[in-house]
Design an enzyme around this catalytic site. Structure first.
Site, PDB file in Angstrom:
ATOM      1  N   TYR A  13       0.808  -1.226   0.000  1.00  0.00           N
ATOM      2  CA  TYR A  13       0.000   0.000   0.000  1.00  0.00           C
ATOM      3  C   TYR A  13       0.842   1.277   0.000  1.00  0.00           C
ATOM      4  O   TYR A  13       0.363   2.331  -0.397  1.00  0.00           O
ATOM      5  CB  TYR A  13      -0.934   0.013   1.211  1.00  0.00           C
ATOM      6  CG  TYR A  13      -2.150  -0.868   1.015  1.00  0.00           C
ATOM      7  CD1 TYR A  13      -3.277  -0.390   0.356  1.00  0.00           C
ATOM      8  CD2 TYR A  13      -2.161  -2.186   1.463  1.00  0.00           C
ATOM      9  CE1 TYR A  13      -4.394  -1.198   0.152  1.00  0.00           C
ATOM     10  CE2 TYR A  13      -3.269  -2.999   1.267  1.00  0.00           C
ATOM     11  CZ  TYR A  13      -4.382  -2.495   0.606  1.00  0.00           C
ATOM     12  OH  TYR A  13      -5.482  -3.294   0.407  1.00  0.00           O
ATOM     13  N   ASP A  33       9.905  -6.685  -4.963  1.00  0.00           N
ATOM     14  CA  ASP A  33       9.090  -7.430  -4.005  1.00  0.00           C
ATOM     15  C   ASP A  33       9.572  -8.865  -3.993  1.00  0.00           C
ATOM     16  O   ASP A  33       9.934  -9.414  -5.038  1.00  0.00           O
ATOM     17  CB  ASP A  33       7.604  -7.361  -4.378  1.00  0.00           C
ATOM     18  CG  ASP A  33       6.728  -7.550  -3.152  1.00  0.00           C
ATOM     19  OD1 ASP A  33       6.128  -6.570  -2.677  1.00  0.00           O
ATOM     20  OD2 ASP A  33       6.667  -8.691  -2.647  1.00  0.00           O
ATOM     21  N   THR A  85       5.557  -4.284   8.886  1.00  0.00           N
ATOM     22  CA  THR A  85       6.049  -4.671  10.221  1.00  0.00           C
ATOM     23  C   THR A  85       4.851  -5.201  11.003  1.00  0.00           C
ATOM     24  O   THR A  85       4.199  -4.458  11.732  1.00  0.00           O
ATOM     25  CB  THR A  85       6.675  -3.486  10.991  1.00  0.00           C
ATOM     26  OG1 THR A  85       5.877  -2.325  10.760  1.00  0.00           O
ATOM     27  CG2 THR A  85       8.092  -3.230  10.589  1.00  0.00           C
ATOM     28  N   ARG A 153       2.338   8.381   6.359  1.00  0.00           N
ATOM     29  CA  ARG A 153       1.228   8.772   7.256  1.00  0.00           C
ATOM     30  C   ARG A 153      -0.061   8.947   6.467  1.00  0.00           C
ATOM     31  O   ARG A 153      -0.953   9.685   6.873  1.00  0.00           O
ATOM     32  CB  ARG A 153       1.601  10.072   7.965  1.00  0.00           C
ATOM     33  CG  ARG A 153       2.820   9.890   8.846  1.00  0.00           C
ATOM     34  CD  ARG A 153       3.690  11.108   8.795  1.00  0.00           C
ATOM     35  NE  ARG A 153       3.378  12.008   9.879  1.00  0.00           N
ATOM     36  CZ  ARG A 153       3.622  13.308   9.849  1.00  0.00           C
ATOM     37  NH1 ARG A 153       4.166  13.839   8.784  1.00  0.00           N
ATOM     38  NH2 ARG A 153       3.322  14.080  10.863  1.00  0.00           N
ATOM     39  N   LYS A 205       5.527   8.982  14.411  1.00  0.00           N
ATOM     40  CA  LYS A 205       4.591   8.069  13.749  1.00  0.00           C
ATOM     41  C   LYS A 205       3.774   7.273  14.773  1.00  0.00           C
ATOM     42  O   LYS A 205       2.544   7.162  14.678  1.00  0.00           O
ATOM     43  CB  LYS A 205       5.381   7.107  12.848  1.00  0.00           C
ATOM     44  CG  LYS A 205       4.606   5.940  12.316  1.00  0.00           C
ATOM     45  CD  LYS A 205       3.635   6.350  11.242  1.00  0.00           C
ATOM     46  CE  LYS A 205       2.664   5.241  10.910  1.00  0.00           C
ATOM     47  NZ  LYS A 205       1.775   5.566   9.838  1.00  0.00           N
ATOM     48  N   CYS A 259      -2.789  -0.552  11.145  1.00  0.00           N
ATOM     49  CA  CYS A 259      -1.941   0.515  11.713  1.00  0.00           C
ATOM     50  C   CYS A 259      -2.325   0.824  13.143  1.00  0.00           C
ATOM     51  O   CYS A 259      -1.577   0.564  14.080  1.00  0.00           O
ATOM     52  CB  CYS A 259      -2.060   1.775  10.870  1.00  0.00           C
ATOM     53  SG  CYS A 259      -1.764   1.473   9.136  1.00  0.00           S
ATOM     54  N   TYR A 315     -12.688  -2.851   7.505  1.00  0.00           N
ATOM     55  CA  TYR A 315     -12.262  -2.300   8.800  1.00  0.00           C
ATOM     56  C   TYR A 315     -12.726  -0.863   9.007  1.00  0.00           C
ATOM     57  O   TYR A 315     -12.749  -0.367  10.132  1.00  0.00           O
ATOM     58  CB  TYR A 315     -10.754  -2.449   9.008  1.00  0.00           C
ATOM     59  CG  TYR A 315      -9.885  -1.343   8.446  1.00  0.00           C
ATOM     60  CD1 TYR A 315      -9.401  -1.407   7.142  1.00  0.00           C
ATOM     61  CD2 TYR A 315      -9.519  -0.246   9.221  1.00  0.00           C
ATOM     62  CE1 TYR A 315      -8.593  -0.407   6.637  1.00  0.00           C
ATOM     63  CE2 TYR A 315      -8.711   0.766   8.723  1.00  0.00           C
ATOM     64  CZ  TYR A 315      -8.259   0.676   7.429  1.00  0.00           C
ATOM     65  OH  TYR A 315      -7.462   1.676   6.931  1.00  0.00           O
ATOM     66  N   LYS A 316     -13.142  -0.199   7.894  1.00  0.00           N
ATOM     67  CA  LYS A 316     -13.694   1.148   8.026  1.00  0.00           C
ATOM     68  C   LYS A 316     -14.488   1.487   6.758  1.00  0.00           C
ATOM     69  O   LYS A 316     -14.424   0.739   5.771  1.00  0.00           O
ATOM     70  CB  LYS A 316     -12.608   2.178   8.306  1.00  0.00           C
ATOM     71  CG  LYS A 316     -11.655   2.438   7.157  1.00  0.00           C
ATOM     72  CD  LYS A 316     -10.773   3.611   7.543  1.00  0.00           C
ATOM     73  CE  LYS A 316      -9.958   4.104   6.377  1.00  0.00           C
ATOM     74  NZ  LYS A 316      -9.190   5.294   6.705  1.00  0.00           N
TER      75      LYS A 316
HETATM   76  N1  SAJ Z   1     -12.512   4.590  13.903  1.00  0.00           N
HETATM   77  C1  SAJ Z   1     -13.485   4.709  14.881  1.00  0.00           C
HETATM   78  N2  SAJ Z   1     -13.922   5.955  15.219  1.00  0.00           N
HETATM   79  C2  SAJ Z   1     -13.416   7.079  14.624  1.00  0.00           C
HETATM   80  C3  SAJ Z   1     -12.407   6.957  13.652  1.00  0.00           C
HETATM   81  C4  SAJ Z   1     -11.972   5.699  13.311  1.00  0.00           C
HETATM   82  O1  SAJ Z   1     -13.957   3.715  15.444  1.00  0.00           O
HETATM   83  O2  SAJ Z   1     -13.894   8.178  14.980  1.00  0.00           O
HETATM   84  C5  SAJ Z   1     -12.005   3.249  13.514  1.00  0.00           C
HETATM   85  C6  SAJ Z   1     -12.181   2.932  12.033  1.00  0.00           C
HETATM   86  O3  SAJ Z   1     -13.481   2.476  11.743  1.00  0.00           O
HETATM   87  C7  SAJ Z   1     -11.105   1.900  11.834  1.00  0.00           C
HETATM   88  C8  SAJ Z   1      -9.978   2.358  12.775  1.00  0.00           C
HETATM   89  O4  SAJ Z   1     -10.608   3.218  13.705  1.00  0.00           O
HETATM   90  O5  SAJ Z   1     -11.542   0.606  12.258  1.00  0.00           O
HETATM   91  C9  SAJ Z   1      -8.829   3.066  12.102  1.00  0.00           C
HETATM   92  O6  SAJ Z   1      -9.308   3.937  11.064  1.00  0.00           O
HETATM   93  P1  SAJ Z   1      -8.676   5.382  10.783  1.00  0.00           P
HETATM   94  O7  SAJ Z   1      -9.400   5.979   9.667  1.00  0.00           O
HETATM   95  O8  SAJ Z   1      -8.650   6.144  12.061  1.00  0.00           O
HETATM   96  O9  SAJ Z   1      -7.168   5.097  10.445  1.00  0.00           O
HETATM   97  P2  SAJ Z   1      -6.363   4.135   9.416  1.00  0.00           P
HETATM   98  O10 SAJ Z   1      -5.910   2.940  10.187  1.00  0.00           O
HETATM   99  O11 SAJ Z   1      -7.121   3.891   8.172  1.00  0.00           O
HETATM  100  O12 SAJ Z   1      -5.110   5.076   9.071  1.00  0.00           O
HETATM  101  C10 SAJ Z   1      -4.311   5.561  10.141  1.00  0.00           C
HETATM  102  C11 SAJ Z   1      -4.129   7.083   9.937  1.00  0.00           C
HETATM  103  N3  SAJ Z   1      -3.540   7.659  11.152  1.00  0.00           N
HETATM  104  C12 SAJ Z   1      -4.109   8.731  11.789  1.00  0.00           C
HETATM  105  O13 SAJ Z   1      -5.131   9.247  11.390  1.00  0.00           O
HETATM  106  C13 SAJ Z   1      -3.404   9.246  12.976  1.00  0.00           C
HETATM  107  C14 SAJ Z   1      -3.230   7.338   8.747  1.00  0.00           C
HETATM  108  O14 SAJ Z   1      -2.917   8.729   8.625  1.00  0.00           O
HETATM  109  C15 SAJ Z   1      -1.925   6.533   8.874  1.00  0.00           C
HETATM  110  O15 SAJ Z   1      -1.077   6.725   7.755  1.00  0.00           O
HETATM  111  C16 SAJ Z   1      -2.288   5.067   8.948  1.00  0.00           C
HETATM  112  O16 SAJ Z   1      -3.085   4.870  10.132  1.00  0.00           O
HETATM  113  C17 SAJ Z   1      -1.010   4.252   9.000  1.00  0.00           C
HETATM  114  O17 SAJ Z   1      -0.645   3.656   7.965  1.00  0.00           O
HETATM  115  O18 SAJ Z   1      -0.332   4.236  10.035  1.00  0.00           O
END
Ligand code: SAJ
Length: 424
Positions: A13, A33, A85, A153, A205, A259, A315-316
């Site tokens: 990704y 890869d 990781t 990020r 991070k 993440c 997952y979201k």
């Molecule tokens: N979630 C909730 N409530 C919320 C927001 C999210 O329950 O209000 C849940 C989502 O449904 C999901 C999980 O949290 O299951 C994570 O979703 P996310 O949209 O918060 O984050 P990721 O995992 O898709 O991406 C995160 C991001 N980090 C931050 O916003 C601090 C992204 O910027 C990073 O690059 C990414 O992790 C990463 O690769 O580390």
């Protein structure tokens, strides 16, 4: 330092969009890869991952002849490590891929090169794991070649835009390394580029994702409290967020993805004695799918033999990624409790989970059901019209875990409505 050839290790990704973006900016890139099937499909221009806009970007990069795909590194001016990781069951970071990617660079490392680690890693990984491996080349890090840690990020679903527009942190093992890293990323990054030390960048991070995890955990606890005290958490959060210094996130069935549900453990593992808050937040979010199942048990009296339609497994919202998905955990726990589960994931209708009936469309998913369970706030699930589906489903009860449906509209259409964080 002039960069002509860039070698990107790990075409997932992050690595694939990064390699393609350098290539379309006019630089010679070799994407590496170790998985032969990924190399084979990418060489044919076929993608193994899904991200808006990525397919076109990769095709453009390959057609420009600036991006080549290979199973091993080549001599290059810069090497970027973007391998996963993961973590072991014991919640410990697995650096196997980082180590082997670094080992594979050693024979190709030359004076004046830059090596970048992008993979999310525990504090001190760059200095204490990466540098010693690279120095097996006989060259001295910080003198003969430069080393930086620069975390990705970007938000899945918006990777291509965020890769370019987000602020970028570059942590060097010394000032010269940081300056070389800045020069490399200036090629395409339009956001602010901040230079610092490698360990600070590693911490930044992990702190970002831990901060978000803790804030979701408090939202999930507020949902449990609302349920206990007979109020609607969604209304309470909306009112609390009118305060100029309060921004409560959304409760839900838990925290997934590769993440936020993983990274905080890197800090707990590295310093267990001083991280009780981070550990507890992780545990709260990990327990949340089971809280949802417990609520369903209360609503239905028993789960055994009940026909439950799970809507959404990703997952979201609006992504097709099911890794570490809390929705998947909910359906598995329902199955274990004896429920008869049908699931519909509009972004991956072909996905299969043992023991779960997968529907290929909404009508099929809801036709024979006791309860409709909204697990992911996908746009196309959010807009379901209860009046329209009333005749297509035997279900008369709904449970919304993500605040996606307007309870009044569903009630008016004839459904008994339950929401996570709302006592009914
Ligand atoms: N979630 C909730 N409530 C919320 C927001 C999210 O329950 O209000 C849940 C989502 O449904 C999901 C999980 O949290 O299951 C994570 O979703 P996310 O949209 O918060 O984050 P990721 O995992 O898709 O991406 C995160 C991001 N980090 C931050 O916003 C601090 C992204 O910027 C990073 O690059 C990414 O992790 C990463 O690769 O580390």
């Amino acid at each position: 330092m002039a960069f002509e050839t860039i070698c990107v290790l790990g075409l997932g990704y992050i690595g694939l969009p990064t390699a393609s973006t350098f290539a379309t900016a006019g630089y010679k890139v070799v994407g590496v890869d170790t998985n032969p099937s990924i190399v084979y499909s990418l060489q044919k221009g076929e993608l193994h991952i899904s991200e808006p806009g990525l397919s076109k970007l990769v095709k453009d990069a390959i057609q420009s002849k600036n991006l080549a795909i290979s199973s091993s590194p080549i001599l290059a001016d810069a090497f970027i490590i973007a391998v996963p990781t993961p973590f072991y069951d014991q919640k410990k970071a697995d650096l196997t891929f980082v180590r082997s990617a670094a080992e594979s660079i050693v024979p190709f490392l030359r004076r004046g090169n830059l090596v970048v680690l992008e993979s999310t890693s525990p504090p001190l990984t760059t200095n204490e794991v990466l540098v010693p491996i690279l120095e097996k080349s006989g060259l001295k890090a910080g003198e003969d070649f430069n080393v930086v840690y620069s975390p990705e990020r970007v938000l899945p679903g918006q990777i291509l835009r965020e890769l370019i527009e987000n602020a970028r942190v570059i942590g060097g093992i010394n000032a010269d390394s940081a300056a070389a890293g800045k020069e490399l990323y200036q090629i395409f990054v339009k956001g602010e580029i901040i230079t610092t030390t490698a360990t600070t960048a590693e911490m930044v991070k992990l702190m970002e994702n831990t901060y978000r995890d803790i804030n979701i955990a408090i939202a999930n606890e507020f949902a449990r409290l609302a349920d206990r005290f007979g109020i609607d958490v969604w209304e309470a959060i909306q009112i609390a967020n009118l305060h100029p210094r309060v921004k409560i996130l959304n409760p839900g069935p838990g925290v997934g993805g590769h993440c936020i549900s993983v990274d905080p453990w890197f800090l707990v593992e590295a310093a267990t004695d001083i991280t009780p808050l981070i550990r507890t937040a992780r545990q709260v979010n990990d327990e949340q799918p089971h809280f949802v199942v417990q609520k369903l048990n209360e609503i239905l009296g028993t789960l055994a033999g009940k026909k439950i339609t799970a809507l959404g497994l990703a997952y979201k919202p609006d992504v097709d990624d099911l890794r570490e998905s809390p929705a998947v955990e909910v359906v598995q726990a329902l199955l274990a409790a004896g429920a008869d589960v049908t699931a519909f994931e509009p972004f991956k209708p072909g996905f299969s989970i043992k023991g779960i009936r997968m529907a290929s469309n909404l009508a099929e998913a809801i036709s024979e059901s006791d309860l409709l369970l909204l697990l992911v706030n996908h746009t196309q699930l959010k807009v379901i019209d209860p009046g329209q589906i009333l005749e297509q489903t035997t279900a008369r009860i709904v449970f919304d875990t993500v605040g996606g449906w307007n309870p009044q509209i569903w009630q008016d259409a004839g459904f008994e409505v339950h929401r996570l964080g709302r006592a009914d």
